[in-house]
Design an enzyme around this catalytic site. Structure first.
Site, PDB file in Angstrom:
ATOM      1  N   THR A   1       0.872  -1.164   0.000  1.00 11.57           N
ATOM      2  CA  THR A   1       0.000   0.000   0.000  1.00 11.57           C
ATOM      3  C   THR A   1       0.907   1.211   0.000  1.00 11.57           C
ATOM      4  O   THR A   1       1.419   1.622   1.028  1.00 11.57           O
ATOM      5  CB  THR A   1      -0.910   0.016   1.234  1.00 11.57           C
ATOM      6  OG1 THR A   1      -1.678  -1.178   1.239  1.00 11.57           O
ATOM      7  CG2 THR A   1      -1.828   1.217   1.233  1.00 11.57           C
TER       8      THR A   1
ATOM      9  N   ASP B   1     -45.965  37.246 -25.477  1.00 11.13           N
ATOM     10  CA  ASP B   1     -46.728  37.273 -24.219  1.00 11.13           C
ATOM     11  C   ASP B   1     -45.788  36.984 -23.049  1.00 11.13           C
ATOM     12  O   ASP B   1     -45.848  35.934 -22.418  1.00 11.13           O
ATOM     13  CB  ASP B   1     -47.864  36.235 -24.302  1.00 11.13           C
ATOM     14  CG  ASP B   1     -48.809  36.312 -23.118  1.00 11.13           C
ATOM     15  OD1 ASP B   1     -48.694  37.275 -22.336  1.00 11.13           O
ATOM     16  OD2 ASP B   1     -49.646  35.400 -22.985  1.00 11.13           O
TER      17      ASP B   1
ATOM     18  N   HIS C   1     -50.034  39.114 -20.760  1.00  9.62           N
ATOM     19  CA  HIS C   1     -51.486  39.329 -20.823  1.00  9.62           C
ATOM     20  C   HIS C   1     -52.130  39.338 -19.432  1.00  9.62           C
ATOM     21  O   HIS C   1     -53.322  39.588 -19.312  1.00  9.62           O
ATOM     22  CB  HIS C   1     -52.143  38.292 -21.742  1.00  9.62           C
ATOM     23  CG  HIS C   1     -52.400  36.963 -21.100  1.00  9.62           C
ATOM     24  ND1 HIS C   1     -51.567  35.865 -21.259  1.00  9.62           N
ATOM     25  CD2 HIS C   1     -53.398  36.534 -20.294  1.00  9.62           C
ATOM     26  CE1 HIS C   1     -52.049  34.837 -20.592  1.00  9.62           C
ATOM     27  NE2 HIS C   1     -53.160  35.218 -19.995  1.00  9.62           N
TER      28      HIS C   1
ATOM     29  N   SER D   1     -52.061  30.993 -16.282  1.00 12.28           N
ATOM     30  CA  SER D   1     -51.307  31.847 -17.197  1.00 12.28           C
ATOM     31  C   SER D   1     -50.061  32.403 -16.530  1.00 12.28           C
ATOM     32  O   SER D   1     -50.085  32.749 -15.357  1.00 12.28           O
ATOM     33  CB  SER D   1     -52.172  33.027 -17.637  1.00 12.28           C
ATOM     34  OG  SER D   1     -53.115  32.603 -18.568  1.00 12.28           O
TER      35      SER D   1
END
Ligand SMILES: *[C@@H]1O[C@H](CO)[C@@H](O)[C@H](O)[C@H]1NC(C)=O
Ligand SMILES: *[C@@H]1O[C@H](CO)[C@@H](O)[C@H](O)[C@H]1NC(C)=O
Ligand SMILES: *[C@@H]1O[C@H](CO)[C@@H](O)[C@H](O)[C@H]1NC(C)=O
Ligand SMILES: *[C@@H]1O[C@H](CO)[C@@H](O)[C@H](O)[C@H]1NC(C)=O
Length: 757
Positions: free
Chosen positions: A339, A563, A512, A685
């Protein structure tokens, strides 16, 4: 080579193979109240691990190893090998206060309470419970008067402290009771800024592991600090410990080193790969596109993803690179007997040095090193000097550059040399960089649990985890939702619309919703933050080309071209768990949400979002007091034709060319194919038509008009589309100039979005 599970001594005897001269004896191995496993039966090198039920730990030994035909350590009659009840470190170290109840030992499940003497105030937890892993819940209680330059740093349970004066340059040093080990800073210094250097120490028993929950929370927080990018103001940064330095889209290099030494078998290796991929996936949620170096190491280093390749082949996607990780084999790692952590770090140092030669802005790069290891550094020398070289390269001896380097280690299993590793990981107040996990399962769980939201509250369109059974929490699902109403003079109807928060200052909605008499003072915007109080509007910005009467003379009673409207709020909305903007197309913020890197165009966003014939999307509706989601399918390409034909049915006397022109700016939903869509109602909307990609929400349209009103009756059920009913939503890609002009403004007193060029 399989595992032998022994459920008590008797069961073990059944599995015993005839001992031969080289084998270890099977005598006196049992543990009272627990079990054990053997890695190679009674053969040489086999490791015996003791296991105890939750809240217990094996004593006096955790494991034994068979060496030269004998167990090491040698089994003895006394003390008996047993499972003991977990205790927590001594909490009675509180100064200037009382701990109750007083006990010689505190066992798992025991609860303690903390109170300060008069004149002292309590910081930290007033109640703590001893957890199964030998840690107290909460944080260290401190009774301080805080009259010195730095706050009283307190004394963690199980520790003792020297140093009682807390002015600039004063030091405190800590020790843990034996046999506990100290993780964190042994010494801390009071700085001019009124903060202590380093990290509060913690005293760990050798049976103390970090649980996946603890790790995911702490790592998520630390990592978030490294990765999150300050995008919007309104965030209280102090709660996250430190200031964020990374510029948006800033340069980040991540080095991942994966231990593949002998103790890891092929299954473990596959699991480690999975873990690394999960980690990368979590990182990709942040608004950074890091370059990665990934390698596995044992005796040697085997490179899987080369960071230099990000420079050589900048067009390669991360997904393509990750294939290399998928394809890497257990056997690629070469000799696995050692390791070599030191070599892993010197490899990283080498890569950094190489990158430095190529990258003129090397000093601006932040580096994150993440190492996974299960073992003892047993060759290549001590890792620490190599780490010092890396620190020198990045920090150049300047403590202010400390934030450019984060070094994390995930230690898995009982062989990790905790004190050694703790020496070289990053130490910062309120952050944790070294985690000790019981096993790979626990590690994998850590990344599963790691929520991306910890400190990324300023990312657009992030979906939070929320509790759907709690009505309070419901709104968290759409934290950008704005409800808009216009209060008009007597006799005039109130106009109700939906909108979406697109930056802390702006709400996007439909034009709108407003008429020419509607001034900002008449507009109420509610963005649910728990108070239901409405936000004041400073400016109403309608698209200049919006004119509902534009085509009256051509016999078209209402025209919804352009819009779109923006409401500028008087104050920036405070971004929190409940309130945050969603993503809109053609911004860099959204490129990151879509995980696109390199030279991304607006067109590319469209390809990712609106490419197929049918794209699922949704918008929100207010149903009495409830917010509900309406599911639709956006019809594109050939699927769009039927949609437009339905519009032509109601807009009488127009040619195919004219209807194409009328609908050009809109995305179309509705109808019954391929499935029955939900249909919009009047109050919907202005609402955002959204899509989800990679757990991020992106707005593609604004609910504008429909061919029929099917919302007469209010019922439990949402109205459903009929065969020829269609909704049209402003396509955000078609109103880019307007959005860019207002939201991308760089000379205003709000943070702009970065639109793609
Ligand atoms: C503390 O925990 C031990 C072990 O579970 C238990 O026997 C004891 O009653 C607890 N003491 C208190 C005060 O709760
Ligand atoms: C930031 O958070 C801290 C602690 O949570 C709090 O004391 C402080 O008032 C907050 N600051 C602002 C500006 O909200
Ligand atoms: C909408 O779609 C989501 C999946 O995207 C689904 O979970 C949900 O139930 C759907 N809602 C309705 C009302 O059909
Ligand atoms: C809103 O945020 C911007 C950018 O951080 C800041 O400059 C501005 O002062 C803030 N304005 C208000 C009114 O809060």
């Amino acid at each position: 080579m399989g595992l032998v599970f022994c459920w008590g001594l008797f069961a073990c005897l059944v599995t015993v193979v005839t001992p031969s001269a080289t084998q270890c004896p099977d005598k006196d191995l049992s543990i009272v109240g627990g079990t054990y496993t053997l890695t190679r039966r009674f053969e040489e090198d086999s490791v015996l691990h003791y296991q105890c039920p939750a809240g217990h730990y094996p004593y006096p030994h955790k494991k034994r190893q068979c060496r030269d035909g004998a167990w090491d350590p040698k089994p003895r009659r006394r003390p008996v090998q047993e499972c003991r009840v977990v205790t927590c470190p001594n909490p009675l170290v509180l100064e200037n206060g009382n701990v109750s109840p007083y006990q010689p030992r505190y066992y798992v499940g025991n609860v303690t309470e903390y109170a300060c003497h008069s004149d002292y105030t309590l910081r930290g937890s007033s109640t703590r419970r001893c957890k199964e892993n030998g840690k107290w819940t909460g944080v260290t209680p401190i009774c301080g008067r805080d009259t010195d330059h730095c706050p009283d740093p307190g004394i963690p349970a199980g520790a003792s402290r020297t140093g009682h004066i807390f002015n600039i340059d004063d030091k405190v040093t800590y020790r843990c009771d034996r046999p506990l080990i100290l993780l964190g800073s042994k010494q801390r210094v009071c700085t001019e800024g009124g903060q202590w250097t380093g990290k509060e120490p913690e005293c760990y028993y050798d049976y103390t592991y970090d649980t996946p929950e603890e790790v995911s929370e702490a790592f998520g927080n630390s990592l978030g600090n490294s990765l999150a990018v300050s995008e919007f103001e309104g965030l209280n940064r102090t709660q996250f410990g430190r200031k964020i330095q990374l510029r948006k889209g800033g340069n980040l290099h991540i080095y991942i080193a994966l231990d593949a030494s002998d103790s890891i078998d092929p299954d473990d290796f596959e699991q480690s790969k999975r873990i690394v991929k999960k980690l990368i996936d979590k990182i990709s949620v942040y608004e950074v596109t890091p370059k990665y170096e990934i390698f596995v190491f044992a005796t040697d280093v085997h490179e899987v993803i080369d960071i230099v390749d990000f420079y050589n082949n900048p067009d390669k996607t991360l997904a393509e690179r990750l294939k290399q990780l998928d394809e890497s084999q257990y056997d690629d790692k070469g000799d696995a007997s050692g390791t070599n952590i030191a070599k892993a770090f010197s490899t990283i140092h080498g890569k950094m040095t190489f990158v430095k030669q190529r990258e003129p802005e090397f000093d601006d790069i932040r580096h994150v090193i993440i190492m996974f290891t299960d073992g003892v550094a047993n060759m290549g020398g001590r890792p620490r000097p190599k780490v010092e070289q890396i620190k020198e390269l990045i920090m150049k001896g300047n403590p202010e550059r400390e934030e450019y380097l984060d070094l994390y280690v995930f230690g898995v299993g009982e062989d990790v040399q905790q004190e050694d590793v703790d020496e070289y990981v990053t130490k910062r107040p309120k952050e944790k960089h070294f985690f000790i996990l019981k096993d790979l399962e626990n590690l994998e769980e850590t990344f599963d649990e790691m929520i991306d939201e910890s400190s990324s509250v300023d990312l657009c369109g992030t979906i939070w985890n929320y509790d759907s059974t709690n009505p309070e929490e419901k709104r968290i699902k759409h934290p950008w939702l704005a409800e808009i109403s216009v209060i008009r003079s007597l006799g005039q109807p109130i106009s109700n619309c939906m909108g979406s928060l697109v930056t802390p200052r702006f709400v996007l909605t439909a034009a709108h919703c407003f008429n020419f008499l509607d001034t900002p003072d008449k507009i109420k915007v509610i963005i649910e933050d728990g108070t239901s109080s409405s936000k004041k509007v400073k400016n109403l910005i309608l698209h200049p080309k919006f004119n509902i009467n534009a085509k009256k003379d051509k016999g078209i009673s209402e025209t919804y071209d352009y819009d779109v409207a923006l409401l500028e709020l008087e104050k920036n909305a405070t971004i929190s768990r409940r309130i945050r903007p969603l993503c809109i197309p053609c911004t860099e913020e959204t490129s990151r949400a879509l995980r696109l890197s390199g030279d991304v165009t607006c067109e590319k966003h469209r390809q990712v979002l609106l490419n197929k014939q049918l794209e699922p999307a949704a918008f929100m509706t207010k149903d009495n007091t409830d917010i509900k989601k309406k599911n639709v399918t956006i019809k594109l390409r050939d699927a769009r034709l039927a949609c437009i034909a339905d519009a032509k049915r109601v807009i009488k006397g127009v040619t195919d060319n004219e209807i194409a022109k009328i609908t050009e700016q809109f995305l179309c939903s509705g109808g019954t194919e391929p499935k029955v869509d939900d249909i919009s109602c009047k109050g919907d909307s202005g609402g955002a038509v959204v899509m989800e990609r990679h757990s991020r929400v992106i707005q593609v349209g604004i609910v504008s008009w429909g061919v029929a009103d099917l919302c007469k009756e209010k019922g439990e059920k949402l109205p459903q589309s009929e065969e020829h009913t269609r909704d049209f939503h402003i396509d955000l890609f078609k109103v880019q100039d307007f959005l860019r002009k207002h939201l991308g403004k760089t000379d205003a007193d709000y943070t702009p979005l970065n639109f793609l060029s």
